[in-house]
Write a protein that holds these residues in place. Structure first.
Motif, PDB file in Angstrom:
ATOM      1  N   TYR A   8       0.827  -1.197   0.000  1.00  0.00           N
ATOM      2  CA  TYR A   8       0.000   0.000   0.000  1.00  0.00           C
ATOM      3  C   TYR A   8       0.870   1.259   0.000  1.00  0.00           C
ATOM      4  N   ASP A   9       1.962   1.191   0.793  1.00  0.00           N
ATOM      5  CA  ASP A   9       2.826   2.362   0.885  1.00  0.00           C
ATOM      6  C   ASP A   9       3.513   2.676  -0.442  1.00  0.00           C
ATOM      7  N   GLN A  11       2.175   2.279  -3.388  1.00  0.00           N
ATOM      8  CA  GLN A  11       1.225   2.697  -4.414  1.00  0.00           C
ATOM      9  C   GLN A  11       1.183   4.222  -4.508  1.00  0.00           C
ATOM     10  N   PRO A  12       1.222   4.757  -5.743  1.00  0.00           N
ATOM     11  CA  PRO A  12       1.172   6.219  -5.863  1.00  0.00           C
ATOM     12  C   PRO A  12      -0.201   6.773  -5.478  1.00  0.00           C
ATOM     13  N   LYS A  13      -0.208   8.033  -5.023  1.00  0.00           N
ATOM     14  CA  LYS A  13      -1.474   8.663  -4.657  1.00  0.00           C
ATOM     15  C   LYS A  13      -2.161   9.262  -5.879  1.00  0.00           C
ATOM     16  N   SER A  14      -1.357   9.654  -6.847  1.00  0.00           N
ATOM     17  CA  SER A  14      -1.908  10.325  -8.033  1.00  0.00           C
ATOM     18  C   SER A  14      -1.830   9.416  -9.245  1.00  0.00           C
ATOM     19  N   PRO A  15      -2.732   9.604 -10.201  1.00  0.00           N
ATOM     20  CA  PRO A  15      -2.667   8.797 -11.427  1.00  0.00           C
ATOM     21  C   PRO A  15      -1.455   9.203 -12.262  1.00  0.00           C
ATOM     22  N   PRO A  16      -1.056   8.355 -13.225  1.00  0.00           N
ATOM     23  CA  PRO A  16       0.124   8.674 -14.033  1.00  0.00           C
ATOM     24  C   PRO A  16      -0.070   9.965 -14.827  1.00  0.00           C
ATOM     25  N   LEU A  19      -1.601  16.053 -13.218  1.00  0.00           N
ATOM     26  CA  LEU A  19      -2.940  16.032 -12.623  1.00  0.00           C
ATOM     27  C   LEU A  19      -3.937  16.817 -13.489  1.00  0.00           C
ATOM     28  N   TRP A  22      -5.844  14.898 -16.003  1.00  0.00           N
ATOM     29  CA  TRP A  22      -6.898  14.043 -15.447  1.00  0.00           C
ATOM     30  C   TRP A  22      -8.180  14.825 -15.215  1.00  0.00           C
ATOM     31  N   ILE A  25      -9.505  14.955 -18.631  1.00  0.00           N
ATOM     32  CA  ILE A  25     -10.040  13.638 -19.009  1.00  0.00           C
ATOM     33  C   ILE A  25     -11.423  13.422 -18.384  1.00  0.00           C
ATOM     34  N   VAL A  77       1.081   1.908 -23.937  1.00  0.00           N
ATOM     35  CA  VAL A  77       1.473   1.269 -22.674  1.00  0.00           C
ATOM     36  C   VAL A  77       2.934   0.813 -22.756  1.00  0.00           C
ATOM     37  N   ARG A  84      10.103   4.033 -18.543  1.00  0.00           N
ATOM     38  CA  ARG A  84      10.351   3.700 -17.133  1.00  0.00           C
ATOM     39  C   ARG A  84      11.589   2.833 -16.975  1.00  0.00           C
ATOM     40  N   GLU A  85      11.962   2.158 -18.092  1.00  0.00           N
ATOM     41  CA  GLU A  85      13.189   1.346 -18.078  1.00  0.00           C
ATOM     42  C   GLU A  85      14.371   2.142 -18.641  1.00  0.00           C
ATOM     43  N   SER A 175      -2.135   8.931 -20.981  1.00  0.00           N
ATOM     44  CA  SER A 175      -3.440   8.945 -20.301  1.00  0.00           C
ATOM     45  C   SER A 175      -4.518   9.521 -21.214  1.00  0.00           C
TER      46      SER A 175
END
Lengths: 195, 88
Positions: A8-9, A11-16, A19, A22, A25, A77, A84-85, A175
């Motif tokens: 849980y810790d 996991q990000p709080k915001s979507p990719p 903001l 979004w 969107i 995707v 990210r890599e 996104s």
């Protein structure tokens, strides 16, 4: 600390992405939802007319465009995974591949419009075509907008403008493109199939 | 390392699943079926595909807070509104 708490810790709080995209969107999804419901309500007033003209649409073209958009979303995707890599050039190639499929979507949809117009279909032909042309053209414009964003992000990626630690722009563009895909996934069955 | 590379990425499996679901939608329509069950089935498939995009392509499955429930709620509400407009 147990494993659930650890996951849980992380996991990000915001979507990719940014903001702001979004918020945009969510606004776009709301507009499309209203249009879809208005279409369905208008259909209630003249079910036979809607069913008759829906059967005249090129469902194979609708299928092809759905497969094209899903695949382009998948390519995006992969582009996000690549950056990210730290693979900037691979990211750029996936984005251009997604852009190309966006262009293919426009070509297929354009051919459909050309067919309709050659048959004398206009916005004023009847209520079905009013909604069909308006809804699909509104989405068509979003595809163009998405392609502009994908091209801008792909060019920046090509020039090494993103990295493992800073690639918000890639996620933002991705996104938006997924939103364009998501809307079509509802639009296709609603306008081409459901009767 | 080699073993990891030989396994398709989860997003690849999701993409293939969505392609199959799309073909099912099209095939059902091509069979000339119509009516309540076609509408409900096709709508359900569309909503499932939408949720797959939200979870796996947009990546909201791993995001904390209200984002995923918000988008899931959007799909469910839209689905309910469309089903209501078709049947009520």
């Amino acid at each position: 600390m147990n494993s659930t708490a650890t996951v849980y810790d992380t996991q990000p709080k915001s979507p990719p992405g940014d903001l702001a995209i979004w918020v945009f969107i969510l606004a776009e999804l709301l507009v499309f939802a209203v249009l879809f419901v208005v279409y369905a309500m208008a259909r209630r007033n003249n079910i036979e007319l809607f069913n008759l003209h829906q059967l005249q649409l090129d469902r194979a073209a609708g299928l092809a465009n759905t497969l094209v958009l899903i695949t382009s979303s998948y390519f995006v995707v992969r582009a996000v995974a690549a950056i990210r890599e730290g693979e900037t050039q691979r990211c750029s190639r996936w984005l251009w591949a997604a852009f190309s499929l966006g262009a293919l979507f426009l070509l297929i949809k354009g051919a459909e419009y050309q067919h309709h117009f050659s048959m004398g279909v206009t916005l004023r032909s009847n209520d079905f075509y009013l909604f069909y042309l308006s809804l699909t053209f509104f989405h068509f414009m979003h595809v163009i907008m998405g392609m502009v964003i994908l091209a801008a992000v792909a060019l920046k990626a090509q020039r090494g403008g993103y990295s493992v630690s800073e690639h918000t722009g890639v996620e933002t563009g991705a996104s938006y493109w997924h939103m364009v895909d998501l809307v079509w996934l509802i639009l296709f069955p609603l306008v081409y199939v459901m009767h | 390392m080699t073993k990891t590379l030989s396994i398709p990425r989860p997003c690849t499996r999701i993409w293939l699943l969505m392609m199959v679901l799309t073909f099912i939608t099209w095939a059902v329509a091509q069979l000339g079926l119509s009516g309540q069950w076609l509408i409900l089935g096709v709508l359900a498939i569309a909503l499932v595909k939408g949720q797959l995009v939200v979870d796996h392509f947009m990546g909201l499955r791993r995001v904390r807070g209200f984002w995923r429930p918000l988008l899931t709620g959007y799909l469910l509400l839209l689905g309910a509104a469309l089903a209501g407009a078709f049947f009520l």
